[in-house]
Scaffold this active site. Sequence first.
Site, PDB file in Angstrom:
ATOM      1  N   HIS A  85       0.841  -1.210   0.000  1.00  0.00           N
ATOM      2  CA  HIS A  85       0.000   0.000   0.000  1.00  0.00           C
ATOM      3  C   HIS A  85       0.876   1.259   0.000  1.00  0.00           C
ATOM      4  O   HIS A  85       0.657   2.183  -0.789  1.00  0.00           O
ATOM      5  CB  HIS A  85      -0.929   0.003   1.207  1.00  0.00           C
ATOM      6  N   GLU A 128     -10.967   2.047   3.092  1.00  0.00           N
ATOM      7  CA  GLU A 128      -9.654   1.446   3.311  1.00  0.00           C
ATOM      8  C   GLU A 128      -9.864   0.148   4.074  1.00  0.00           C
ATOM      9  O   GLU A 128     -10.456   0.140   5.150  1.00  0.00           O
ATOM     10  CB  GLU A 128      -8.730   2.387   4.097  1.00  0.00           C
ATOM     11  N   ASP A 163     -11.608   2.281   7.141  1.00  0.00           N
ATOM     12  CA  ASP A 163     -11.184   3.669   7.371  1.00  0.00           C
ATOM     13  C   ASP A 163     -11.617   4.525   6.170  1.00  0.00           C
ATOM     14  O   ASP A 163     -10.828   4.793   5.269  1.00  0.00           O
ATOM     15  CB  ASP A 163      -9.661   3.692   7.557  1.00  0.00           C
TER      16      ASP A 163
HETATM   17 MN    MN Z   1      -6.177   4.302   7.135  1.00  0.00          MN
END
Ligand code: MN
Length: 411
Positions: free
Chosen positions: A132, A197, A231
């Site tokens: 990521h 997320e 998230d």
């Molecule tokens: Mn995050």
Amino acid sequence: MKSHMKSWVPYPEDHHFTIYNLPYGVFSTEEITPRIGIAIGDHVIHLEALRKLNGLSGYALEQTLVQDTLNDFIALGKSTTVKLREDIQSQLSDSESTLARHPECLIPMSQVNMHLPVSIGDYTDFYSSKEHATNLGMMFRDPENALLPNWLHLPVGYHGRSSSIVVSGTEIKRPSGQTKPIDGPPVFGPTKRLDFELEMAFIVGKGNTLGEPISIDEAEDHIFGMVIFNDWSARDIQKWEYVPLGPFLGKSFASSISPWVVTMEALQPFALKAPEQDPAVLPYLQSEGRKNYDLSLEVSIKPMSEAPLVVSRSNFKYMYWTMQQQLAHHTINGCNVRVGDMMASGTISGVEENSYGSLLEITWAGKNPIEFPSGSSRKFLQDGDSVAMTAYARKGEIALGFGEVNGKIIE
Ligand code: MN
């Protein structure tokens, strides 16, 4: 743990809430105020009802089972919380147990509302997936030097906002904010780049005194359990605001968690070694053994009046920094953490494109939209879209899951 356990509560073989799992959560019904339960199959075990029947004797539980958060229960310590879970495990294996003789202690899941399991004092978000961090570095900075110089030496993180963490099923209102068109002055309005997320988060089970760090070897003992963590992120707001102090309003409008807390003891059969760290990390971050977990993760998007589409399949084992390293690093300056604090992993992306943990990466900043069978497409989330994330693990007969975290975007 015994590897051949059979529960007299029936459930399908691939169910998330098996006898090997027994996660803790906070439930209520029309008649019962919010309190602590354990999930088994499609039922919730009403622990206080069982305790009143002398089905949980030998514990100093005080009033913890009728609290509307797990905090006081967790604070009793693993000597109690682990023992109680094992007690339930053996009662579920024994058709003559107090629980078996009192089926009124089992409440169908269809009758319960689930609540935020803990009162979260502080929330920290890490950035611990190498894939990521590399993807974002390639997109926004320099593809040749995607990882910033500190990334391989410490688990990068920031302090988030705990007040806006909500339980699965809570609708998510599209946030408005300030964004900056490429040519022209900043403008105000609803985010046009709303994203998810895919993360997992752990819950602190034992605090530390201010000034006294948690060592890497003690860290495991300070972690109670885990949830799935979405998230939610407004990428256009984030992009304009984040320099130089990091994430702010593009993140703090909401994060969603799954309601059942899976304990570290339940996850132990799925432990495996974390990826090799090169260069070697400083001594306070060094540890041996199996500190990562093999948890299959899946994200699907369901547009309004369309079938859900799986958009990512990832795995928690990809994490470069372990939870123990995150906690040791978090407290190495003497910072105190408290029972119920939540630490999220950061977006979990795998190596393949179909294993990326955010739309930003899956669509590569909007260049490759996701196509739905109906012909509609997504670069980012639209109003009416629901996002669901699941986590599941199996090793031979031993299997468990986290249920899901779900959230629908509203205007
Ligand atoms: Mn995050």
